[in-house]
Motif scaffolding. Structure first.
Motif, PDB file in Angstrom:
ATOM      1  N   SER B  33       0.827  -1.214   0.000  1.00 48.59           N
ATOM      2  CA  SER B  33       0.000   0.000   0.000  1.00 48.59           C
ATOM      3  C   SER B  33       0.854   1.253   0.000  1.00 48.59           C
ATOM      4  N   GLN B 103      -0.357  -6.647   4.019  1.00 50.64           N
ATOM      5  CA  GLN B 103      -1.006  -5.466   4.592  1.00 50.64           C
ATOM      6  C   GLN B 103       0.016  -4.722   5.456  1.00 50.64           C
ATOM      7  N   PRO B 104      -0.203  -3.413   5.713  1.00 53.27           N
ATOM      8  CA  PRO B 104       0.702  -2.699   6.630  1.00 53.27           C
ATOM      9  C   PRO B 104       0.653  -3.317   8.034  1.00 53.27           C
ATOM     10  N   SER B 168      -3.223  -4.052  -2.726  1.00 52.89           N
ATOM     11  CA  SER B 168      -3.472  -2.677  -3.164  1.00 52.89           C
ATOM     12  C   SER B 168      -4.161  -2.604  -4.510  1.00 52.89           C
ATOM     13  N   TYR B 214     -13.154   0.432  -2.792  1.00 52.19           N
ATOM     14  CA  TYR B 214     -12.626   1.238  -1.672  1.00 52.19           C
ATOM     15  C   TYR B 214     -12.834   2.701  -2.037  1.00 52.19           C
ATOM     16  N   PHE B 216     -12.524   6.925  -1.130  1.00 54.68           N
ATOM     17  CA  PHE B 216     -11.912   8.054  -0.438  1.00 54.68           C
ATOM     18  C   PHE B 216     -12.862   9.242  -0.605  1.00 54.68           C
ATOM     19  N   SER B 340     -15.211   1.144   2.582  1.00 50.78           N
ATOM     20  CA  SER B 340     -15.298   0.224   1.453  1.00 50.78           C
ATOM     21  C   SER B 340     -16.601  -0.551   1.499  1.00 50.78           C
ATOM     22  N   ALA B 378     -11.122   3.030  -5.495  1.00 48.12           N
ATOM     23  CA  ALA B 378     -10.020   2.162  -5.908  1.00 48.12           C
ATOM     24  C   ALA B 378     -10.478   0.710  -5.787  1.00 48.12           C
ATOM     25  N   ILE B 379      -9.653  -0.167  -6.286  1.00 45.96           N
ATOM     26  CA  ILE B 379      -9.871  -1.623  -6.261  1.00 45.96           C
ATOM     27  C   ILE B 379     -10.927  -2.019  -7.286  1.00 45.96           C
ATOM     28  N   SER B 415     -14.089 -11.863   2.108  1.00 47.08           N
ATOM     29  CA  SER B 415     -13.145 -10.877   1.594  1.00 47.08           C
ATOM     30  C   SER B 415     -12.970 -11.053   0.088  1.00 47.08           C
ATOM     31  N   HIS B 444      -5.036  -9.402   7.800  1.00 54.14           N
ATOM     32  CA  HIS B 444      -5.307  -7.945   7.735  1.00 54.14           C
ATOM     33  C   HIS B 444      -5.357  -7.298   9.122  1.00 54.14           C
TER      34      HIS B 444
END
Lengths: 472, 472
Positions: B33, B103-104, B168, B214, B216, B340, B378-379, B415, B444
């Motif tokens: 990401s 994932q982060p 991502s 997703y 924003f 999302s 996104a996605i 998911s 995640h």
């Protein structure tokens, strides 16, 4: 007035060392909201103490007890600096309040410069604390140094009270004032505070400030953060609960929706309305400074009243959710919404806090969520209104006329200086706010600054004020 | 079945090197990401390529073009790994998909261990990527190594497609599949994906996955962050606008409030309802895993349907507001809400995205705010449903019976695995998901893990699956 004329001559060559000192002070990252940085706050208090001692003042760093952190650890709070210069019982005594802690600041918040490296751009000195409140505290010390440099006797006895946790609730300060009311404060006649800004390009005297309560509304449920793909649609997400809670607080007109919170606001009188009409506040200019096409109100008077004499509610952010750039499909397990309410006379912070608790409890009950909600509050500072007939306002008006050649604007402060009400209630002394910061200084924001003009003319104003106050 | 019995003997002494390899893979912080970490993603792809080459496979790291970052910079996307082992035209060909980005993860998010230091606690191997998806990718490679170690001929031709931006949006992957549809994919018969988890303690075959978009939603107004004391009550705060926008998305029952978004959801049939009743999902156990007293639904079937065959909306967080511990009385000038939606058949992501845009525009217009709102998405991944009569499901069922001694549960995935739909649409080949992760692996989330049991038995399952698929 001899004093002021001489000041001007002395100050212009002295300006360089003034900026250098401000740069040294701004370089200390004395953020009080993070106890891990209290060591920087103490460093800043020690630097201030050292400066005052070098100027011939005596300094006490008064213990103000401990605080329990969220981790459970109990740590000592940074001390409060009490200082006095050698005095003469025949003179009146002025006590100057200031603070040397700052709001948090990080380059990545959008600062154009490193917030802890004072940087001059087009006559403005950018840096965290430049205007709130390191610059004004230094300006007071520089005003005293001007008297010393020209070997002119200071016509007042001077005391200083400088703290290091103003941005986080002034831990222990009220208790210290109560404790020292019969000693340090016994011979004080006037208390002056320069922790605010002008309302326009014109100098001002400030006779009011809003109070503040800061709220944390925590929603805690799932034991962990979870994947929104795996669990989305099946669990009561803490963020959904929290967004509903936050959405119940204030509407799009700025109206606070919490029942009863605005009941005690002092009604507006016709004579009060008139004082607002005299302020040279330029609504169009302010729109440019803020960068908005219109405010919530459509006239100068209404906008000023919204900022100074009506309560407001701001939502500051959410802790525990995904706040970084990019994509993360997480259901955060525990989130904390943060908001604050600005109080005006005669709202009572504990009463407001109780109403917020009740309101959020009721909204949360309506969500039928298995999560747990907890509301806590901090700061709890009362609003303040000063008396315009007081000697300090007379002397302040004369000093402004001397330095700037105009009458002061009589303004109020939208933000909170809890110490105002504490000083007035506990000591019963005359209290005034004498700002030198510019209306566009951006205190508490990124790119905080003070202009060279305000920093130097402000120093002159303080020197002139000391003289004028000795004459009333 | 000779193969599986031999596997077991070989694998137990081999387990140690398997854990060591997983630890090495987890140690690479391949968070996709954050483009600043794409260098780690590429490192991870190179490690994977090197491993496959050492095993005798041929590897191509296929270029998949560039991406424009929010900064405006255009940077190359990490390549996609295409590999194949020497084949025999008489055998069927299985292509295995996986991803090695993660994932982060940060220790301070609440991980009990360092997320990039694989740590065993009570039979579980904790680390970012342990189950999503580094562990399963390694398990496939280990299954191949088992055949090689015992010098048994692999009864299928094997290909691998391993990417580095699955978390991502799988940049360029669909385009690559289209480009290689007549070459790399021409002789592929089956595509298998092991990027999901079981629904209970029992092994499963997965025949569906939700899609995802997703969003924003950015509200930008004041040129800067401002002090809530100074401006609170006079300006349309971006956070107030954003909270109102987010509060309009989903209600406390989990119902999506955006008009028309759920119109296209395929209605439930009686026969479909019956398949849910056979799943050994333990609602009470799941409550304990998640740590909640109740779910949004009150029966096992309803909870599973909410997770698998109904859409959901999750709010992930807000960028640009105050998100740290402590107090900051700021009015953020620009904030970005992130949420999302999980799609189910036959919702169409572009259609949903248009409805979200329209809805938010309408709500924002009602706020009469001078701020600017911008919605981006996104996605945009479609949902997927597989065919249970397919050879892969037959072979998968036999392999599970061989290794675990029971029938597979037929489950869906809440998911999103966008690649499922891409493979099915573009190649027209048989596609199946064969999970080995446990239902409580926490992909995640903080404390992601895979159990020793699932990692080892999963490796056996893959070896057995290769055999069974060659037999159908």
């Amino acid at each position: 007035c001899v004093c002021v004329c001489v000041c001007v001559c002395v100050l212009i060559p002295a300006a360089l060392f003034m900026f250098q000192r401000l740069a040294e002070w701004v370089a200390v990252q004395s953020e009080s909201s993070d106890p891990a940085k209290w060591i920087e706050v103490e460093k800043m208090l020690n630097i201030t103490a050292q400066r005052i001692r070098e100027m011939g003042g005596s300094v006490e760093l008064a213990d103000v007890g401990t605080q329990q952190l969220s981790s459970g650890a109990v740590v000592p709070v940074p001390p409060v600096l009490l200082a006095e210069f050698p005095g003469d019982p025949k003179k009146a005594t002025l006590c100057i309040y200031g603070h040397v802690d700052v709001q948090p600041a990080k380059k990545e918040d959008g600062w154009a410069t490193n917030p802890y490296n004072l940087t001059e751009i087009s006559g403005n000195l950018y840096g965290r604390g430049a205007t709130d409140n390191k610059g004004p505290v230094l300006a007071w010390l520089h005003a005293v140094e001007v008297y010393q440099a020209i070997e002119q006797e200071i016509p007042l006895n001077l005391k200083f009270i400088i703290e290091g946790t103003e941005e986080s609730g002034s831990f222990g300060l009220r208790e210290l004032i109560m404790e020292r009311n019969d000693s340090f404060f016994a011979d004080v006649d006037y208390i002056v505070i320069s922790d605010s800004v002008w309302a326009s390009r014109n100098p001002a005297l400030t006779y009011g400030a809003r109070g503040s309560s800061y709220f944390f509304v925590e929603v805690d449920g799932p034991v962990d953060d979870f994947h929104s793909g795996v669990y989305g649609g099946s669990i009561h997400e803490p963020m959904t609960d929290l967004i509903a809670l936050l959405a119940s607080l204030v509407d799009h007109t700025g109206k606070i929706l919490i029942p009863g919170v605005t009941d005690d606001v002092v009604p507006l009188t016709d004579s009060e309305r008139k004082t607002y009409q005299n302020i040279s506040f330029d609504l169009e200019d302010m729109k440019k400074v803020v960068g908005v096409k219109h405010f919530l109100q459509d006239t100068k008077v209404k906008v000023l009243m919204a900022r100074w004499r009506h309560p407001s509610l701001s939502i500051h952010g959410i802790q525990g959710a995904f706040s970084e750039p990019g994509i993360k499909t997480v259901i955060p397990g525990r989130v904390i919404g943060k908001f604050s309410i600005r109080h005006v006379p005669s709202m009572n912070p504990p009463d407001v806090e109780r109403k917020v608790q009740e309101h959020l409890k009721q909204v949360f009950n309506g969500l039928r969520s298995p999560n747990r909600m907890k509301v806590t509050s901090a700061i709890g500072a009362k609003p303040w209104v000063g008396k315009l007939c007081d000697n300090q306002y007379v002397a302040g008006g004369k000093a402004i006329k001397n330095v700037f050649g105009m009458e002061p604007e009589l303004i109020r402060e939208g933000s909170t200086v809890p110490i105002l009400q504490d000083f007035q209630e506990v000591t019963g002394k005359s209290v005034m706010m004498l700002p030198i910061g510019g209306h566009d200084d951006g205190e508490h924001s990124k790119n905080e600054k003070i202009s060279r003009y305000n920093f130097i003319e402000g120093t002159k104003l303080f020197a002139a004020y000391i003289y004028e106050l000795s004459q009333v």
